[in-house]
Structure formats: C-alpha cells, structure tokens
Design an enzyme around this catalytic site. Sequence first.
Site, short mmCIF file in Angstrom:
data_model
loop_
_atom_site.label_atom_id
_atom_site.label_comp_id
_atom_site.label_asym_id
_atom_site.label_seq_id
_atom_site.Cartn_x
_atom_site.Cartn_y
_atom_site.Cartn_z
N TYR A 225 0.73 -1.15 -0.11
CA TYR A 225 -0.03 0.02 0.10
C TYR A 225 0.71 1.34 0.12
O TYR A 225 0.47 2.32 -0.30
CB TYR A 225 -1.06 -0.01 1.20
CG TYR A 225 -1.94 -1.02 1.10
CD1 TYR A 225 -2.40 -1.69 0.14
CD2 TYR A 225 -2.65 -1.41 2.47
CE1 TYR A 225 -3.13 -2.64 0.21
CE2 TYR A 225 -3.60 -2.48 2.59
CZ TYR A 225 -3.78 -3.02 1.15
OH TYR A 225 -4.84 -4.22 1.33
N LYS B 47 3.85 -15.64 2.20
CA LYS B 47 3.84 -16.29 0.90
C LYS B 47 5.18 -16.48 0.78
O LYS B 47 5.50 -16.23 -0.58
CB LYS B 47 3.04 -15.41 0.12
CG LYS B 47 2.61 -16.00 -1.40
CD LYS B 47 1.36 -17.27 -1.00
CE LYS B 47 1.03 -17.92 -2.54
NZ LYS B 47 0.53 -19.02 -2.02
N ASP C 270 -2.72 -18.61 1.75
CA ASP C 270 -3.77 -19.27 1.41
C ASP C 270 -4.32 -20.21 2.17
O ASP C 270 -5.55 -20.35 2.53
CB ASP C 270 -3.75 -19.94 -0.18
CG ASP C 270 -2.28 -20.42 -0.30
OD1 ASP C 270 -1.16 -20.26 0.70
OD2 ASP C 270 -2.02 -21.01 -1.15
N ASP D 204 -4.95 -7.02 6.02
CA ASP D 204 -6.37 -6.22 5.76
C ASP D 204 -7.39 -7.39 5.26
O ASP D 204 -8.49 -7.39 5.73
CB ASP D 204 -5.95 -5.42 4.42
CG ASP D 204 -7.06 -4.41 4.05
OD1 ASP D 204 -8.03 -4.39 4.62
OD2 ASP D 204 -6.98 -3.76 3.04
N ASP E 109 -10.79 -8.74 7.89
CA ASP E 109 -12.18 -8.89 7.54
C ASP E 109 -12.73 -10.28 7.60
O ASP E 109 -13.90 -10.35 7.98
CB ASP E 109 -12.43 -8.19 6.21
CG ASP E 109 -12.50 -6.71 6.35
OD1 ASP E 109 -12.16 -6.08 7.25
OD2 ASP E 109 -13.05 -5.91 5.59
#
Length: 360
Positions: free
Chosen positions: A141, A191, A223, A247, A251
């Site tokens: 970001y 990852k 994942d 992020d 959620d």
Amino acid sequence: MQLNILILPGDGIGAEVTREAVKVLHKVASKFHHEPVLSEGLLGGIAIHKTGTPLPQETIDLALKADATLMGAVGLPEFDNVAPDKRPERGLLGIRKVLGVYANLRPVRSYKALLDSSPLKNALVDGTDMIIVRELTGGIYYGTPRGIEGSGANERAVNTMAYTRPEIERVTRVAFHLAQNRRKKVTSVDKSNVIETSQLWRKVVIEVAAEFPDVTLDHLLVDTAAMQLVLNPRRFDVLVTENMFGDILSDEGAVLAGSIGMLPSASIGDKKPSGAWVGLYEPVHGSAPDIAGQSKANPFGAIGSVAAMLEYSFGLKDEAAAVNRAVETVLNSGRVTADLKPSGKPATTSEVGDAVAEAI
Ligand code: NAD
C-alpha cells in the site's frame, strides 16, 4: 494507576458509542482503584465544522500527551463528494500517523449468545479467541514505484511490496508480547514459497522468536491461513502478518463474530517512557449515518475497545477481563440493540452501556 486517555468521539454514532465506553471505563477504573484522567478532542467532520480541519493541532498535542486514545468513528454524508484531503476520514489517517502506530490489532472472539449470528456452524466457531496483528505502515500500500503508465496495449500498472528488517521486527515483537499474556502461540502468515518480501518476513520472524522462548511459533502460507480461519478458527491465538494479507484476513476474521457493531480494534506503536504502549483504540464500524441520533447503535465494539486499551496499553489484564465478562453477561441477558435482536424490544445504546457498567 493513573490512566491518561484522550477521547475523540468523532461523528454520528461515534459520539454515541464513545459515551457508553467512557461510562464503562469510569466504572471499571473505580472498581479496581485506578484514576482515569480524561481529555477530549475534535476529530473528523465535527472538527471541520468547528476548526476548518479534520485534525486540529490541539488534538495532535492532546494525543501526544495522552498514554492512549479512544476514538469513536468519523465521517459525515455532507462530505461524501469533497476531495479526499478535505474529508473527515483524513483526520483518522492523520492521527494514526501522528501517533506512529504500526501494528493493527483485531481481537476476534465468539460469544455464546451470538453463535447463531456467525456464518460458521456453532461447533466450529464456539471458543474462538484470537488476535489478528496486521502490519500497518509498510508493504504494497505504500511501496514505490507505483502507478499506471502508457496507453492502449502498452498500458501497465505497477505496485511495489517492500519491507525492511526493522519494520518486520517491531510488529513481530508486538505479536510475541501479546502472546506472552495469552495462550503463548504466534502464527506468522506469509507467502514465502513465492515472494521475496515473505522470505525476509519469515527469516526475521524466526530470529525475533528466539527472544521469546516461552512462546511457540508456527508459519502458514496466506492461502492456507485463509482456509484455516474458517475451518478451524480455534487453532489461532495470535496471528501476525504483513499489511495487505492482514487487511484481507482481518475482515475474514471479523465476520466470524457476527455483527459489525461488536468489533473492537487497536493500533499500537512503541512503548512510552511511562511504560504504556502508545495505542489508538476504536470500534471497527464507521459513523453509521443511517442510524445516528436514534439511540440504536450497538456500543459493544467501543466498549471492547476499552478492554483492549486496558490490556494492551496499560497491561491491566484483570480489568480488561472484567469488561469482557460484563459484555458477555449483558449479551446473555438479551439487553441488546436492534442489530442483535431480530425480534422483541431492543435496548437503547445507553441502556446497554448502563447494563455493562452494572455488570462490572
Ligand atoms: P458503517 O460501519 O458506518 O455502517 C455500515 C452499516 O452497519 C450501516 O447499516 C450501519 O447502520 C451498521 N452499523 C455500523 N455500526 C453499527 C453499530 N455500532 N450498531 C448497529 N449498527 C451498526 O459504514 P458505512 O455506512 O460504509 O460508512 C459510514 C461513514 O463512516 C462513512 O463516512 C465512512 O467513510 C465512515 N467510516 C469511518 C470509519 C472509522 O471512523 N474508523 C470506518 C468505516 C467507515
């Protein structure tokens, strides 16, 4: 203990739920013989109305002086179409920056009374109690180069995911400190089978873990972590991960608990000379203009943010547990707002706050 806390009620239901959170804070402080020293500041739309800017200098000064900050929510529909840097939400980004918070914490707990509101089967979600720690200031970001260039078949976009060793070290230490006060388990999510930032992430996390021999560490690829959150949420104690993965996963974690009004959050920075961790505490929800001013707002997210503040910024575990127990008692009693009560007469925001204070 003196609790120097800045209160930023903000806009819409932010002010309504914060009032109840402060009520509960006073009650728990008096029960455990602490002295709350509260100041109040302007942030968001109300600050624009009164001072012309979403984050006035006076609020910045108050925030830097306080040991912790409790915020409601910001945002008013009248600013929906103005430029991003003139919107109330800019105040929120600004205060995070001023405080230098770099770890975002989302506690995810299941409550027996709310098991039916979870999208998961009761037996799967029952007993879930984890904290997701998301790195907040680095990663894709913020990385450069970024942008969109060229046109037609040559149009391309680029973002950069970058992490430095110190950025990984400090957020990892927050996760391990938290785990030391819980079930002593950290799961690091990356990852590392594909991307280099994750390879550095994993290497640094393993090195930091050596400073905390009482805490166990395991690693999951992002994942697999996304899958495990819904297959076996109880396996997690403290989950730590980089900004974008966090992020998304936070959620996913959020919906495990049911209503958005239930969810607290905390953003943590370095320790202050007083020994308190710098922290910004706020419910996950926004200012909810659709229900503002109607006494319908669920204050549990804001009240849970007080519990998080007591525990993370001030190290007051028993006090935090007392607040969380009182929330559970009130949930079980059915004195809850309309979002948690599809039928029957709902309680008002302040009735719920009163009930929690009473239960403490
Ligand atoms: P929202 O979270 O304010 O509301 C989404 C829905 O959930 C609404 O239907 C609302 O009534 C309901 N809801 C939210 N909190 C609730 C509570 N405590 N009790 C009962 N119901 C609740 O999100 P939105 O509608 O997308 O945004 C409204 C404004 O809030 C916007 O200006 C947005 O930018 C701002 N916002 C601020 C924050 C923040 O301050 N951290 C976060 C999200 C959105």
